[in-house]
Write a protein that holds these residues in place. Structure first.
Motif, mmCIF file in Angstrom:
data_model
loop_
_atom_site.group_PDB
_atom_site.id
_atom_site.type_symbol
_atom_site.label_atom_id
_atom_site.label_comp_id
_atom_site.label_asym_id
_atom_site.label_seq_id
_atom_site.Cartn_x
_atom_site.Cartn_y
_atom_site.Cartn_z
ATOM 1 N N ALA A 1 67.596 -2.908 -32.960
ATOM 2 C CA ALA A 1 68.230 -1.857 -33.537
ATOM 3 C C ALA A 1 68.520 -0.795 -32.654
ATOM 4 O O ALA A 1 69.576 0.004 -32.984
ATOM 5 C CB ALA A 1 67.461 -1.450 -34.720
ATOM 6 N N LYS A 2 67.505 -0.279 -32.013
ATOM 7 C CA LYS A 2 67.921 0.752 -30.969
ATOM 8 C C LYS A 2 68.700 0.506 -30.019
ATOM 9 O O LYS A 2 69.752 1.366 -29.632
ATOM 10 C CB LYS A 2 66.455 0.923 -30.195
ATOM 11 N N VAL A 3 68.612 -0.775 -29.400
ATOM 12 C CA VAL A 3 69.738 -0.934 -28.296
ATOM 13 C C VAL A 3 71.129 -1.169 -28.653
ATOM 14 O O VAL A 3 72.058 -1.002 -27.636
ATOM 15 C CB VAL A 3 69.115 -1.882 -27.300
ATOM 16 N N THR A 4 70.982 -1.551 -29.914
ATOM 17 C CA THR A 4 72.673 -1.845 -30.465
ATOM 18 C C THR A 4 73.251 -0.716 -31.066
ATOM 19 O O THR A 4 74.274 -0.670 -31.614
ATOM 20 C CB THR A 4 72.565 -3.143 -31.341
ATOM 21 N N GLY A 5 72.191 0.350 -31.258
ATOM 22 C CA GLY A 5 72.805 1.487 -32.053
ATOM 23 C C GLY A 5 72.804 1.616 -33.689
ATOM 24 O O GLY A 5 73.027 2.392 -34.275
ATOM 25 N N ALA A 6 71.919 0.364 -33.872
ATOM 26 C CA ALA A 6 71.869 0.512 -35.480
ATOM 27 C C ALA A 6 70.746 1.188 -36.104
ATOM 28 O O ALA A 6 70.596 1.588 -37.205
ATOM 29 C CB ALA A 6 71.440 -1.235 -35.904
ATOM 30 N N ALA A 7 69.813 1.579 -35.083
ATOM 31 C CA ALA A 7 68.692 2.516 -35.624
ATOM 32 C C ALA A 7 69.246 4.010 -35.949
ATOM 33 O O ALA A 7 70.185 4.535 -35.186
ATOM 34 C CB ALA A 7 67.587 2.692 -34.499
ATOM 35 N N ARG A 8 69.109 4.307 -37.307
ATOM 36 C CA ARG A 8 69.708 5.689 -37.633
ATOM 37 C C ARG A 8 68.739 6.799 -37.481
ATOM 38 O O ARG A 8 67.738 6.826 -38.090
ATOM 39 C CB ARG A 8 70.217 5.655 -38.834
ATOM 40 N N TYR A 9 68.772 7.779 -36.588
ATOM 41 C CA TYR A 9 68.060 8.801 -36.282
ATOM 42 C C TYR A 9 68.466 10.188 -37.195
ATOM 43 O O TYR A 9 69.214 9.903 -38.016
ATOM 44 C CB TYR A 9 68.141 9.596 -34.992
ATOM 45 N N GLN B 1 48.367 -9.318 -28.747
ATOM 46 C CA GLN B 1 49.637 -9.770 -28.090
ATOM 47 C C GLN B 1 50.532 -8.695 -27.640
ATOM 48 O O GLN B 1 50.745 -7.864 -28.319
ATOM 49 C CB GLN B 1 50.269 -10.950 -28.774
ATOM 50 N N GLY B 2 51.275 -9.093 -26.612
ATOM 51 C CA GLY B 2 51.970 -8.173 -26.015
ATOM 52 C C GLY B 2 53.667 -8.357 -26.971
ATOM 53 O O GLY B 2 54.613 -8.772 -26.305
ATOM 54 N N VAL B 3 53.674 -8.339 -28.162
ATOM 55 C CA VAL B 3 54.764 -8.588 -28.819
ATOM 56 C C VAL B 3 55.915 -7.623 -28.653
ATOM 57 O O VAL B 3 55.763 -6.451 -28.552
ATOM 58 C CB VAL B 3 54.334 -8.524 -30.380
ATOM 59 N N ALA B 4 56.980 -8.306 -28.582
ATOM 60 C CA ALA B 4 58.246 -7.515 -28.634
ATOM 61 C C ALA B 4 58.406 -6.562 -29.499
ATOM 62 O O ALA B 4 58.345 -6.805 -30.505
ATOM 63 C CB ALA B 4 59.394 -8.196 -28.063
ATOM 64 N N ARG B 5 59.148 -5.307 -29.363
ATOM 65 C CA ARG B 5 59.264 -4.423 -30.218
ATOM 66 C C ARG B 5 60.136 -4.798 -31.508
ATOM 67 O O ARG B 5 61.509 -5.335 -31.238
ATOM 68 C CB ARG B 5 59.713 -3.186 -30.078
ATOM 69 N N VAL B 6 59.750 -4.805 -32.708
ATOM 70 C CA VAL B 6 60.412 -5.405 -33.853
ATOM 71 C C VAL B 6 61.715 -4.454 -33.994
ATOM 72 O O VAL B 6 62.832 -4.951 -34.682
ATOM 73 C CB VAL B 6 59.825 -5.333 -35.251
ATOM 74 N N ASP B 7 61.841 -3.189 -33.598
ATOM 75 C CA ASP B 7 62.795 -2.293 -33.782
ATOM 76 C C ASP B 7 63.798 -2.141 -32.614
ATOM 77 O O ASP B 7 64.612 -1.377 -32.542
ATOM 78 C CB ASP B 7 62.501 -0.997 -34.200
ATOM 79 N N GLY B 8 63.332 -2.973 -31.639
ATOM 80 C CA GLY B 8 63.964 -2.977 -30.284
ATOM 81 C C GLY B 8 65.616 -3.338 -30.382
ATOM 82 O O GLY B 8 66.153 -2.444 -29.762
#
Length: 722
Positions: A16-24, A7-14
């Motif tokens: 976090a990435k667009v809100t800036g919560a994802a920590r690089y 299935q074309g499931v939306a990214r589970v980390d999407g």
């Protein structure tokens, strides 16, 4: 089973990435960290005679300035460290932009300012920076990573002499750079004899192994953490000197050190696609059947290494041909060491697919038909049949969707207003790898699952796809599965390179899920408190978090685990094999003759990548590959001053890459099969790099169809058309 896979499931980390919560990597907060900045050499070849650090040390906030005199002596790792020397271990300068000093300060700005105050005196030698200036010194390098640089099948020279039709041309591409938006970064933290690195890397396990070797440490004493990457494209696959130097600087200072390369420093610190020339000869019958392929490629290497990263796989393996001779030569230049760059075979494949178009034009055979006549179901190198190859279906599906049957064969005859319109196509192919990997899966007392694996999220959707695989394998809702990546504290896994991620980790994830599912079912049927008590385990199915048996008897993961009172943990591993993915790309271009401008206005692709695990992320890979191919064909060109061997456009204002306005809508078709019920490997192949391989040739072929002008050197800039 949930049916989530595919299935074309939306990214589970999407989110976090667009809100800036994802920590690089550079976002990790480390108390007491110092900021590092590199001083780079201003010559390309020679010796450091003296380094004056006085003014820099006197600058406010500066803690230390290290040179070759201070750095600990490090052991030279083998691959994935991709250079045969470590900077700042001696006084020798091998290329412009090589680190010669390392400044530490309380703030990044203070470190940058102090770096400008370091004075270096050199003994300079004359560098050589262009292939054209040293072609007479080309040589056949030694094997690189067990890959020979000369391959022979049959007698290509004799077959060419006897061929009814021949194509004999040379194709070229310049030096190109990766340019991920996230720059390379390392934060090194020592705690006694243990080292933690927060690193922007495509391979946390590879990086750990290289750093541990360099410092003479056991692997378990080094931890590498890289939860997200802002792009890599191969630039973050090997380990580079800045990582080792930052770890060494932190060890010397006794404090954590953070280094973030500047955009300009990335052009000399972490590899590139080497300048490339490809002399290719094709022999064929009048019916368009290939009888000979002879290709000699020449690429930049350095005076310290002989690594040839731009392979010629497609020339040797793609089409049925009894007589093939492929040679990959090197020329030593005074430039940084090149490296893998997304779809490394594209340089040679561009020449092959352009030559095939030239052959089709010479014979008057449709370009698609020519490729069909030379299609093979047998791997031309191994002699073994390809498993489930569907390239012929790709040709037909993409041609039909594109409307190829309406193409006017004669070049220069299709116009729309004052624009010429051209249609071109090419085959796409890429190898994918397999690296033995392991996973660990935990089901907690609340019935939720957590997968841990030292793979990476390079932006391709690894978090999402692995969560789908585990959720389907367990019969849990997707939201009840968490995937944790990018940490060597997790089980060892593949580098995210060579299109090897999914072939390497999807099977182990599915294996761990099967084991965990069976373990929970076993708990339920053995528990007198469970509605499933006494039911044969093989009769229980799992779906949407429930365990179901005939007769309407049911339990849930949460209830089983709550009664059990402890977590269930399983590990997964599964062997796979390396292989190939295939496809076809069809391109429309429009050319304004008075300006020489080229616009790519339509792209249709069809790909054979085995089973599609997520149609949305797979389509994203196609869009990314097409965009990359447009940049390769029309824009990207690292310019090197031939006198100083200095990169003169180390920034995104003069090194041009495609933006949204340059990229048309892409129609992406997949010819994936339905999975077999017992397909434990999920039918997955590596795919990420395939969609870019044919695009440059397809664009060049479309330009020829539009105006009758054959361009053989990328990028296809206005001056070449005018």
């Amino acid at each position: 089973m949930s049916g989530l896979v595919g299935q074309g499931v939306a990214r589970v980390d999407g989110r976090a990435k667009v809100t800036g919560a994802a920590r690089y990597a550079a976002d990790q907060e480390v108390p007491g960290v110092l900021h590092g900045y590199l001083v780079m050499s201003t010559i390309a070849r020679g010796e450091v005679l003296e380094i004056d650090t006085g003014q820099a040390l006197a600058h406010p906030g500066v803690v230390a300035v290290y040179t070759h005199a201070d750095m600990p002596r490090l052991r030279l790792p083998d691959f994935p460290f991709n250079r045969r020397f470590i900077p700042m271990q001696d006084t020798r300068v091998h290329h412009h932009g090589q680190p010669v000093a390392y400044v530490l300060a309380q703030t990044l700005e203070q470190a940058q300012e102090a770096a400008n105050l370091v004075r270096v005196r050199y003994r300079a030698e004359e560098p050589v920076a262009r292939l054209a200036d040293a072609l007479d010194q080309a040589f056949l390098p030694e094997r690189f990573r067990d890959r020979p640089n000369e391959l022979v099948r049959g007698d290509a020279a004799a077959a060419l002499d006897q061929a009814e039709v021949r194509v004999d041309q040379t194709y070229g591409s310049p030096m190109q750079h990766h340019n991920p938006i996230e720059p390379h970064t390392t934060t090194a933290v020592w705690d006694g004899g243990t080292l933690t690195l927060y690193e922007s890397t495509q391979g946390v396990v590879f990086a750990r192994n290289a750093v541990a070797f360099a410092f003479g440490k056991e692997r378990d004493s080094v931890r590498v953490v890289s939860p997200y990457l802002g792009g890599g494209f191969g630039a973050k696959g090997p380990t580079y000197p800045h990582t080792l130097l930052t770890a060494a600087a932190a060890q010397l200072a006794g404090r954590p050190v953070k280094l973030v390369l500047s955009r300009a420093q990335m052009y000399t610190s972490n590899g590139h696609r080497a300048e490339y020339r490809h002399h290719l000869r094709l022999g064929a019958t009048r019916q368009g059947v290939l009888t000979a392929i002879a290709g000699t490629s020449t690429a930049q290497v350095t005076r310290t290494d002989e690594a040839v990263y731009n392979g010629s796989d497609s020339a040797y393996r793609l089409y049925a041909c009894p007589n093939v001779h492929v040679r990959q030569l090197g020329v030593r230049l005074d430039l940084p060491t090149s490296s893998y760059m997304r779809s490394p075979e594209t340089t040679a494949h561009f020449g092959l697919e352009t030559a095939m178009d030239e052959l089709s034009h010479e014979l008057g055979i449709d370009p698609v038909e020519l490729r069909i006549r030379n299609h093979t179901a047998i791997d031309q190198q191994t002699g073994r049949p390809y498993a489930g190859k569907r390239l012929l279906e790709c040709y037909r599906a993409a041609a039909e969707a594109f409307g190829w049957a309406r193409r006017a064969p004669k070049p220069g005859t299709t116009r729309d207003g004052d624009e010429y319109v051209g249609w071109g196509m090419a085959t796409e192919t890429h190898t994918y790898g397999f690296i033995s990997s392991r996973t660990r899966l935990t089901i907690d007392a609340d019935g939720r699952a957590t997968l841990r694996v030292a793979s990476q999220e390079i932006g391709t959707g690894t978090y999402t796809v692995l969560s789908q695989v585990v959720a389907e394998g367990l019969g849990l809702p997707l939201g009840h599965v968490t995937t944790l990546l990018g940490d060597t504290a997790y089980p060892d896994a593949a580098v995210s390179a060579g299109s090897s991620t999914m072939p390497s980790v999807a099977g182990p994830a599915a294996d761990a899920a099967r084991r965990a599912r069976d373990a929970v079912i076993a708990l339920a049927v053995a528990d007198p408190r469970s509605p499933l008590h006494g039911v044969p385990a093989e009769e229980v199915v799992t779906e949407d978090g429930r365990l179901l048996a005939p007769g309407g008897r049911a339990d849930t993961y949460r209830d089983v685990m709550t009664r059990h009172g402890d977590s269930v943990e399983t590990t997964g591993s599964q062997d796979n094999t390396a292989g190939h993915s295939f496809g076809a790309v069809f391109v429309e271009v429009r050319i304004q003759p008075r300006l020489g401008s080229v616009r790519v206005t339509r792209v249709v692709t069809a790909h054979d990548l085995g089973r599609v695990l997520n149609r949305r992320t797979a389509r994203g890979q196609v869009i990314g590959g097409v965009t990359w191919g447009i940049g390769f064909a029309l824009m990207e060109h690292t310019v090197v001053d031939p006198h100083t061997a200095r990169v003169v456009n180390p920034n995104l204002s003069t090194y041009l890459v495609p933006v949204c306005a340059d990229t048309p809508a892409v129609e992406a078709l997949f010819v994936d099969p339905d999975p077999a019920p017992d397909d434990r490997l999920l039918g997955v192949r590596g795919f990420g790099e395939t969609p870019g391989t044919g695009v440059p040739a397809a664009i060049g072929n479309a330009i020829h169809h539009a105006v009758g002008r054959r361009l053989r050197d990328v990028p296809f800039t206005r001056d070449k058309l005018l």
